[in-house]
Design a protein around this motif. Structure first.
Motif, mmCIF file in Angstrom:
data_model
loop_
_atom_site.group_PDB
_atom_site.id
_atom_site.type_symbol
_atom_site.label_atom_id
_atom_site.label_comp_id
_atom_site.label_asym_id
_atom_site.label_seq_id
_atom_site.Cartn_x
_atom_site.Cartn_y
_atom_site.Cartn_z
ATOM 1 N N PRO A 186 -20.872 26.675 38.459
ATOM 2 C CA PRO A 186 -19.667 25.906 39.113
ATOM 3 C C PRO A 186 -20.147 24.359 38.870
ATOM 4 C CG PRO A 186 -21.280 26.404 40.964
ATOM 5 C CD PRO A 186 -21.325 27.171 39.570
ATOM 6 N N TYR A 187 -18.865 23.415 39.245
ATOM 7 C CA TYR A 187 -18.992 22.088 39.020
ATOM 8 C C TYR A 187 -18.927 21.254 40.134
ATOM 9 C CZ TYR A 187 -18.171 23.964 34.140
ATOM 10 O OH TYR A 187 -18.450 24.818 33.030
ATOM 11 N N ASP A 188 -19.501 19.876 39.753
ATOM 12 C CA ASP A 188 -19.348 19.001 41.124
ATOM 13 C C ASP A 188 -19.056 17.821 40.288
ATOM 14 O OD1 ASP A 188 -19.764 17.178 43.398
ATOM 15 O OD2 ASP A 188 -21.487 18.581 44.205
ATOM 16 N N GLU A 189 -17.845 17.402 40.152
ATOM 17 C CA GLU A 189 -17.615 16.323 39.434
ATOM 18 C C GLU A 189 -17.803 14.857 40.442
ATOM 19 O OE1 GLU A 189 -14.025 16.681 36.343
ATOM 20 O OE2 GLU A 189 -13.747 18.384 37.482
ATOM 21 N N ALA A 190 -17.418 15.066 41.557
ATOM 22 C CA ALA A 190 -17.851 13.927 42.535
ATOM 23 C C ALA A 190 -19.388 13.361 42.563
ATOM 24 C CB ALA A 190 -17.368 14.194 43.845
ATOM 25 N N ARG A 191 -20.309 14.372 42.263
ATOM 26 C CA ARG A 191 -21.590 14.135 42.273
ATOM 27 C C ARG A 191 -21.916 13.500 40.670
ATOM 28 N NH1 ARG A 191 -27.434 17.134 43.363
ATOM 29 N NH2 ARG A 191 -28.585 16.171 41.603
ATOM 30 N N ASP A 192 -21.214 14.225 39.647
ATOM 31 C CA ASP A 192 -21.462 13.575 38.319
ATOM 32 C C ASP A 192 -21.050 12.026 38.624
ATOM 33 O OD1 ASP A 192 -22.143 16.262 37.577
ATOM 34 O OD2 ASP A 192 -20.097 16.507 36.680
ATOM 35 N N ALA A 193 -20.041 11.803 38.942
ATOM 36 C CA ALA A 193 -19.441 10.491 38.811
ATOM 37 C C ALA A 193 -20.333 9.598 39.671
ATOM 38 C CB ALA A 193 -18.071 10.489 39.540
ATOM 39 N N THR A 194 -21.173 9.922 40.556
ATOM 40 C CA THR A 194 -22.265 9.076 41.365
ATOM 41 C C THR A 194 -23.468 9.035 40.570
ATOM 42 O OG1 THR A 194 -20.843 9.672 43.461
ATOM 43 C CG2 THR A 194 -23.045 8.593 43.390
ATOM 44 N N THR A 195 -23.943 10.224 40.313
ATOM 45 C CA THR A 195 -25.390 10.263 39.979
ATOM 46 C C THR A 195 -25.736 9.513 38.309
ATOM 47 O OG1 THR A 195 -24.985 12.388 39.100
ATOM 48 C CG2 THR A 195 -26.443 12.216 41.263
ATOM 49 N N LEU A 196 -24.601 9.740 37.638
ATOM 50 C CA LEU A 196 -24.952 9.387 36.293
ATOM 51 C C LEU A 196 -24.947 7.767 36.054
ATOM 52 C CD1 LEU A 196 -24.311 12.438 35.549
ATOM 53 C CD2 LEU A 196 -23.079 11.975 33.603
ATOM 54 N N PRO A 197 -24.047 7.257 36.497
ATOM 55 C CA PRO A 197 -24.144 5.750 36.630
ATOM 56 C C PRO A 197 -25.323 5.210 37.471
ATOM 57 C CG PRO A 197 -22.084 6.174 37.943
ATOM 58 C CD PRO A 197 -22.523 7.339 37.096
ATOM 59 N N LEU A 198 -25.619 6.115 38.514
ATOM 60 C CA LEU A 198 -26.805 5.676 39.533
ATOM 61 C C LEU A 198 -28.114 5.609 38.540
ATOM 62 C CD1 LEU A 198 -28.240 4.717 42.246
ATOM 63 C CD2 LEU A 198 -28.042 7.283 42.599
ATOM 64 N N ILE A 199 -28.139 6.579 37.598
ATOM 65 C CA ILE A 199 -29.456 6.652 37.075
ATOM 66 C C ILE A 199 -29.536 5.788 35.926
ATOM 67 C CG2 ILE A 199 -30.236 8.153 34.951
ATOM 68 C CD1 ILE A 199 -29.073 10.750 36.314
ATOM 69 N N ARG A 200 -28.268 5.417 35.310
ATOM 70 C CA ARG A 200 -28.395 4.253 34.331
ATOM 71 C C ARG A 200 -28.819 2.763 34.944
ATOM 72 N NH1 ARG A 200 -23.927 7.358 31.745
ATOM 73 N NH2 ARG A 200 -22.389 6.454 33.386
ATOM 74 N N LYS A 201 -28.267 2.689 36.020
ATOM 75 C CA LYS A 201 -28.537 1.447 36.997
ATOM 76 C C LYS A 201 -29.988 1.506 37.400
ATOM 77 C CE LYS A 201 -23.837 0.278 38.293
ATOM 78 N NZ LYS A 201 -23.712 -1.354 37.750
ATOM 79 N N ALA A 202 -30.394 2.427 38.053
ATOM 80 C CA ALA A 202 -31.852 2.643 38.261
ATOM 81 C C ALA A 202 -32.650 2.286 37.347
ATOM 82 C CB ALA A 202 -32.128 3.803 38.952
ATOM 83 N N ILE A 203 -32.639 2.619 36.056
ATOM 84 C CA ILE A 203 -33.382 2.701 34.946
ATOM 85 C C ILE A 203 -33.412 1.180 34.544
ATOM 86 C CG2 ILE A 203 -33.960 2.972 32.211
ATOM 87 C CD1 ILE A 203 -32.830 6.094 33.215
ATOM 88 N N GLU A 204 -32.339 0.637 34.451
ATOM 89 C CA GLU A 204 -32.072 -0.804 34.017
ATOM 90 C C GLU A 204 -32.449 -1.653 34.918
ATOM 91 O OE1 GLU A 204 -28.162 -4.005 33.445
ATOM 92 O OE2 GLU A 204 -27.568 -1.801 33.690
ATOM 93 N N ARG A 205 -32.651 -1.582 36.245
ATOM 94 C CA ARG A 205 -33.177 -2.392 37.016
ATOM 95 C C ARG A 205 -34.712 -2.068 37.477
ATOM 96 N NH1 ARG A 205 -28.802 -4.258 41.211
ATOM 97 N NH2 ARG A 205 -30.812 -4.868 42.462
#
Length: 257
Positions: free
Chosen positions: A85-104
């Motif tokens: 199964p999928y959870d697109e709402a989680r994808d839409a939250t975690t993927l940008p969160l990962i990128r921003k956490a690494i950047e910061r």
């Protein structure tokens, strides 16, 4: 130091006519007892959330495992029902969160689905139903109604010499559990392999030239954090990184005053 705050991903589930944003208790217990941090659940509302404001207020990010998979449209895969199964709402939250956490430079620990999210967020792809690949081990949980048997520590993984995790565990093998049917396929160019299984499956990654601890593992250290040395070690390393980040933030704020 008081428990620093760590943002924790959530799954979106339907239960008793409500929509829930939730995380399994084992991860929260491990954050508290293993890492010594204060877990704060982040609802999966995607771009409705100000993730920059969130990352200004926490000192770490932890991504949990989940029954759901990253949606294949995000890495050019087959979005069939069989791969869910999928959870697109989680994808839409975690993927940008990962990128921003690494950047910061905010410390990041990504577990199971989390390592897959890391790879996709940074431009990699995933392989599905890896137990069907020629020469592959069966990395799925053993068939059992007992969680202790499903999450039993049973598989060796080899830590790469000179890697981030070699600095945590030392080089060589550690024993882990294995509860997954997807894995890293094309590795993101921004990641490096930290550990592999006997069949070559990527079991851990880290961010190249990361400003802080930024590691993903395919196994489940949260389950045995209170009884298994290797499981405890990775949470302790994450907690130490979180406290170092909190201390640096406090020092910068004090200096500015």
């Amino acid at each position: 130091m008081l428990q620093p705050l760590v943002a924790v991903s959530t799954d979106v589930r339907q239960f008793e006519n409500y929509t829930w944003h939730a995380a399994p208790q084992q991860y929260l217990e491990a954050a508290i007892s293993g890492a010594g941090v204060f877990p704060v659940l982040v609802p999966s509302f995607g771009d409705r959330l100000d993730l920059d404001e969130l990352l200004s207020s926490v000192d770490g990010v932890m991504l949990t495992g989940s029954k759901s998979n990253v949606h294949p449209s995000l890495y050019g895969g087959d979005a069939s029902e069989a791969n869910g199964p999928y959870d697109e709402a989680r994808d839409a939250t975690t993927l940008p969160l990962i990128r921003k956490a690494i950047e910061r430079g905010v410390p990041l620990l990504a577990i199971c689905r989390g390592i897959q999210e890391m790879n996709v967020a940074l431009g990699g792809s995933l392989a599905t139903e890896i137990q069907d690949r020629p020469g592959s081990l069966d990395h799925r949980a053993p068939a059992s109604d007992r969680q202790d048997e499903r999450f039993a520590i049973r598989q060796p993984v080899s830590i790469k010499p000179g890697s981030c995790l070699a600095g945590v565990f030392g080089a060589g093998d550690i024993m882990v559990n294995s509860v997954h049917r997807q894995a890293v396929e094309r590795l993101s160019p921004k990641l490096q392999v930290e550990a592999v299984a006997e069949d070559g499956t990527v079991e851990a990654v880290s961010v190249k030239d990361a400003r802080a601890f930024a590691v993903g593992v395919q196994w489940h250290p949260e389950y045995w954090v209170n009884s298994d040395s290797a499981s405890a070690t990775i949470f302790r390393a994450f907690g130490d990184a979180v406290r170092a980040h909190a201390g640096a933030r406090l020092g910068a704020r004090t200096a500015a005053e």
